[in-house]
Enzyme design. Structure first.
Site, PDB file in Angstrom:
ATOM      1  N   ASP A  21       0.802  -1.070  -0.082  1.00 12.71           N
ATOM      2  CA  ASP A  21       0.041  -0.030  -0.079  1.00 12.71           C
ATOM      3  C   ASP A  21       0.970   1.383  -0.247  1.00 12.71           C
ATOM      4  O   ASP A  21       1.530   1.584   0.917  1.00 12.71           O
ATOM      5  CB  ASP A  21      -1.053  -0.167   1.273  1.00 12.71           C
ATOM      6  CG  ASP A  21      -1.707   1.096   1.492  1.00 12.71           C
ATOM      7  OD1 ASP A  21      -1.883   2.129   0.427  1.00 12.71           O
ATOM      8  OD2 ASP A  21      -2.382   1.488   2.681  1.00 12.71           O
ATOM      9  N   ASN A  23      -0.119   4.483  -0.465  1.00 11.52           N
ATOM     10  CA  ASN A  23      -0.744   5.867  -0.100  1.00 11.52           C
ATOM     11  C   ASN A  23      -1.710   5.655   0.929  1.00 11.52           C
ATOM     12  O   ASN A  23      -2.374   6.616   1.455  1.00 11.52           O
ATOM     13  CB  ASN A  23      -1.783   6.374  -1.136  1.00 11.52           C
ATOM     14  CG  ASN A  23      -2.840   5.606  -1.359  1.00 11.52           C
ATOM     15  OD1 ASN A  23      -3.226   4.472  -0.678  1.00 11.52           O
ATOM     16  ND2 ASN A  23      -3.732   5.952  -2.209  1.00 11.52           N
ATOM     17  N   ASP A  98      -3.893  -9.612 -16.599  1.00 10.87           N
ATOM     18  CA  ASP A  98      -4.934 -10.799 -16.658  1.00 10.87           C
ATOM     19  C   ASP A  98      -6.096 -10.452 -17.654  1.00 10.87           C
ATOM     20  O   ASP A  98      -6.542  -9.177 -17.363  1.00 10.87           O
ATOM     21  CB  ASP A  98      -5.393 -10.864 -15.162  1.00 10.87           C
ATOM     22  CG  ASP A  98      -5.767 -12.275 -14.698  1.00 10.87           C
ATOM     23  OD1 ASP A  98      -6.383 -13.052 -15.296  1.00 10.87           O
ATOM     24  OD2 ASP A  98      -5.020 -12.738 -13.838  1.00 10.87           O
ATOM     25  N   ASP A 202      -7.843 -15.515 -18.224  1.00  8.54           N
ATOM     26  CA  ASP A 202      -8.579 -16.308 -17.134  1.00  8.54           C
ATOM     27  C   ASP A 202      -9.505 -17.362 -17.666  1.00  8.54           C
ATOM     28  O   ASP A 202     -10.144 -17.027 -18.636  1.00  8.54           O
ATOM     29  CB  ASP A 202      -9.376 -15.229 -16.487  1.00  8.54           C
ATOM     30  CG  ASP A 202      -9.820 -15.562 -15.162  1.00  8.54           C
ATOM     31  OD1 ASP A 202      -9.188 -16.204 -14.440  1.00  8.54           O
ATOM     32  OD2 ASP A 202     -11.380 -15.499 -14.847  1.00  8.54           O
ATOM     33  N   GLU A 256      -5.377 -19.909 -18.673  1.00  5.03           N
ATOM     34  CA  GLU A 256      -5.753 -20.565 -17.505  1.00  5.03           C
ATOM     35  C   GLU A 256      -6.581 -21.840 -18.064  1.00  5.03           C
ATOM     36  O   GLU A 256      -7.562 -21.554 -18.406  1.00  5.03           O
ATOM     37  CB  GLU A 256      -6.547 -19.736 -16.333  1.00  5.03           C
ATOM     38  CG  GLU A 256      -6.773 -20.812 -15.093  1.00  5.03           C
ATOM     39  CD  GLU A 256      -7.568 -20.038 -14.219  1.00  5.03           C
ATOM     40  OE1 GLU A 256      -7.469 -20.460 -12.880  1.00  5.03           O
ATOM     41  OE2 GLU A 256      -8.424 -19.388 -14.639  1.00  5.03           O
ATOM     42  N   ASP A 329      -5.381 -18.355  -6.010  1.00  2.28           N
ATOM     43  CA  ASP A 329      -6.714 -19.210  -5.900  1.00  2.28           C
ATOM     44  C   ASP A 329      -6.552 -20.696  -4.983  1.00  2.28           C
ATOM     45  O   ASP A 329      -7.466 -21.406  -4.840  1.00  2.28           O
ATOM     46  CB  ASP A 329      -7.045 -19.837  -7.227  1.00  2.28           C
ATOM     47  CG  ASP A 329      -7.763 -18.597  -8.145  1.00  2.28           C
ATOM     48  OD1 ASP A 329      -8.482 -17.891  -7.712  1.00  2.28           O
ATOM     49  OD2 ASP A 329      -7.566 -18.868  -9.380  1.00  2.28           O
TER      50      ASP A 329
HETATM   51  C1  GLC Z   1     -10.038 -17.924 -12.214  1.00  8.59           C
HETATM   52  C2  GLC Z   1      -9.225 -16.956 -11.178  1.00  8.59           C
HETATM   53  C3  GLC Z   1     -10.264 -16.881 -10.224  1.00  8.59           C
HETATM   54  C4  GLC Z   1     -11.535 -16.406 -10.439  1.00  8.59           C
HETATM   55  C5  GLC Z   1     -12.104 -17.351 -11.502  1.00  8.59           C
HETATM   56  C6  GLC Z   1     -13.248 -16.509 -12.049  1.00  8.59           C
HETATM   57  O1  GLC Z   1      -9.994 -19.205 -11.821  1.00  8.59           O
HETATM   58  O2  GLC Z   1      -8.086 -17.229 -11.246  1.00  8.59           O
HETATM   59  O3  GLC Z   1      -9.421 -15.960  -9.003  1.00  8.59           O
HETATM   60  O4  GLC Z   1     -12.387 -16.595  -9.311  1.00  8.59           O
HETATM   61  O5  GLC Z   1     -11.359 -17.534 -12.499  1.00  8.59           O
HETATM   62  O6  GLC Z   1     -12.915 -15.728 -12.860  1.00  8.59           O
HETATM   63 CA    CA Z   2      -3.551   2.128  -1.277  1.00  5.79          CA
END
Ligand code: GLC
Ligand code: CA
Length: 552
Positions: A21, A23, A98, A202, A256, A329
């Site tokens: 963090d 700020n 992502d 994702d 993924e 996850d």
């Molecule tokens: C992927 C992500 C996870 C998320 C899911 C839905 O598995 O890594 O964090 O909850 O997709 O987007």
């Molecule tokens: Ca912050």
């Protein structure tokens, strides 16, 4: 544009809310990231993967995106992102984002428009279906969400159900609509034009649904509809379209792929005309559970090794692996596959067990410190939607204390506690009040203390990554496993042009001896890296000792 040599790279994953963090409002942000880029560089990694940094109502902490082309105000703004990107590039670090395109947030303007129905342009951006007359609940089919409960939600305004494979607030995009795919391509270009180097995509293998959305296996919870949305009929075609955009920029794509096996994965990642560079598969993440951490069984080293070797042999000579043991996850790996009692040794033995396999290592924030699971005293203190849903799902099966234990062991929130930087207030994560509980072991486990200790987990990661990077056998050599039946050690070879490397890792609280493979004379072995100053003798292992040995 030419792709960089991604095969030699290693990646560091930032889950920004808990990273640093800058700020003082208690939430990790891009100001904090900026300050820590030198630290990341010092690990010896080559790239940073950001979990989502976009505006999001945070129903699933960023994985419910409400604006693809902006930065969440909690984390900064586009200007600050550009600063981080430029500084990372100046340090020689690539940056990947992502790309969450299976679904958006229900607060995304596309969905807000789409739920109004009518003939507007967003009408078919999502999966809308009429209720099924006369059927119980009247949902269009029996699919369940990955986060438990039905995968359909009724929308009063439109008088129809919409599909959500994840939370209610994550409606699935209809990728069969060419307009939706054009939107995705323009999102990709937006970031690639800015200089981003690629994407982690994702649940990308879920984006093509079976046209008829048929009923799934009725008795199977959570994943019953999977055969009709995983590795779906048009997936390759859609991925090829996205690939074309990525290749214009030489961008890296990592997909993924939950529950995808070697054979399916090869369709995406093998050869020059591959549609993804690597997949994040889940096989080795179930060595202590069935499908999800919530269905726990005792850790089985043999199950873990079978998964490792299946992918190592399966992709050999054809494709490249993504190697990881942790991400946002999963609970912390030391608490799962290692031993909190032998924290330092087991965290480093686990590192050796995966970093030297064939593929690109991914390291998740805090893993390089040996961060462990948190055990919060009540369910209210956990924040993750999936954990709450599972807690509720087990309500008929087990009493409250048992369910809480299950959450403490299995929740992905253990990976989401603030990063432990120092032994000072809030573990040095924030000068404000952290948005989420800090693990109380931060006084012992923190970056500052480990920086000063040559034998720390942190410094082991540095040595290991440097070793991998400068060694042709570890980068490109052939993989071979020995002693696959052993329940206490994992031994594998990487055979290069001029050297053979043997990685031997103990998975036991007891000392043990082992036999070297036939053509490995003990006296000729050279120890390149170890995790026990008192150990390092080929043929015997202290508890959780790891040895990386070389023969010329
Ligand atoms: C992927 C992500 C996870 C998320 C899911 C839905 O598995 O890594 O964090 O909850 O997709 O987007
Ligand atoms: Ca912050």
């Amino acid at each position: 544009m030419e792709q960089p040599d991604f095969r030699s790279m290693s990646f560091y994953q930032i889950w920004i809310r808990s990273f640093c963090d800058g700020n003082g409002d208690g939430i990790g942000d891009l100001y904090g990231v900026y300050d820590k880029l030198d630290y990341i560089k010092s690990l010896g990694v080559d790239a940073v993967w950001f979990s989502p940094i976009y505006p999001s109502p945070n129903a699933d902490y960023g994985y419910d995106v409400s604006d693809y082309e902006n930065v969440h105000p909690d984390y900064g703004d586009l200007e600050q992102f550009r600063r981080v990107l430029d500084r990372a590039h100046a340090l020689g670090l690539k940056v990947i984002l992502d790309l969450v395109i299976n679904h958006t947030s229900d607060e995304h303007p596309w969905f807000l428009e789409s739920r109004r129905g009518g003939e507007g342009p967003y009408r078919d951006y999502y999966f809308w279906r009429d209720p099924r007359k006369g059927k119980k609940g009247k949902r269009p089919n029996n699919w369940t969400s990955q986060f438990t409960g039905p995968a359909w939600e009724y929308d009063e305004g439109r008088g129809q159900y919409y599909l959500h494979l994840f939370a209610k607030k994550q409606p699935d995009l209809n990728m069969d609509n060419p307009k939706v795919r054009e939107e995705i391509k323009s999102v990709m270009r937006f970031w690639l034009d800015m200089g981003v180097d690629g994407f982690r995509e994702d649940v990308i293998t879920f984006i093509s649904k079976h046209e008829k959305l048929p009923n799934g296996i009725p008795w199977l919870p959570v994943i019953n509809g999977m055969p009709y949305y995983k590795d779906g009929p048009n997936l390759l075609r859609y991925l090829r379209e996205f690939r074309a955009v990525a290749l214009e920029y030489g961008a890296i794509q990592i997909g993924e792929a939950p529950m995808t096996g070697v054979k399916e994965a090869l369709r995406y990642v093998a050869g020059e005309d591959r549609v993804l560079d690597m997949v994040i598969q889940f096989d080795h993440m179930t060595a202590d559970c069935f499908y999800t951490e919530f269905l726990h069984h005792p850790f089985s080293l043999r199950k873990l090794k079978r998964a490792f070797s299946r992918w190592q042999y399966g992709l050999a000579g054809k494709a490249w692996n993504a190697l990881y043991l942790e991400n946002h996850d999963h609970p912390r790996v030391v608490s799962r596959y290692g031993s909190e009692r032998y924290l330092r040794q087991s965290a480093t033995a686990l590192a050796a067990a995966y970093l030297f396999q064939q593929g690109c290592p991914f390291i998740y924030q805090g893993q390089e410190l040996g961060m462990t699971n948190v055990r919060l005293p009540s369910i209210e203190e956990y924040l993750d939607v999936a954990s709450h849903n599972l807690y509720r799902m087990f309500r008929h099966v087990s009493p409250e204390e048992k369910r809480l234990l299950r959450v403490q062991r299995s929740s992905r929130d253990s990976a989401r506690t603030p990063m432990q930087w120092t032994k000072g207030p809030n573990a040095g994560f924030s000068r404000g009040k952290p948005w989420f509980a800090v693990n109380e072991n931060y006084r012992e486990i923190n970056a500052e203390a480990e920086e000063a200790d040559p034998d720390s987990v942190l410094n082991f990661y540095r040595r290991a990554l440097a070793l991998r990077k400068g060694n042709e056998a570890l980068l490109r050599g052939e993989y071979r496993e020995y002693e696959p039946q052993s329940r206490t050690l994992y031994m594998y070879e990487r055979r290069g042009e001029t050297q053979r490397i043997l990685v031997v890792c103990s998975f036991s609280d007891r000392a043990q001896t082992y036999s070297l493979p036939p053509d490995y004379p003990a006296e000729a072995g050279e120890l390149l890296l170890g995790n026990c100053p008192e150990g390092g003798r080929a043929g015997s292992l202290l508890p959780w000792e790891a040895q990386v040995l070389r023969w010329r």
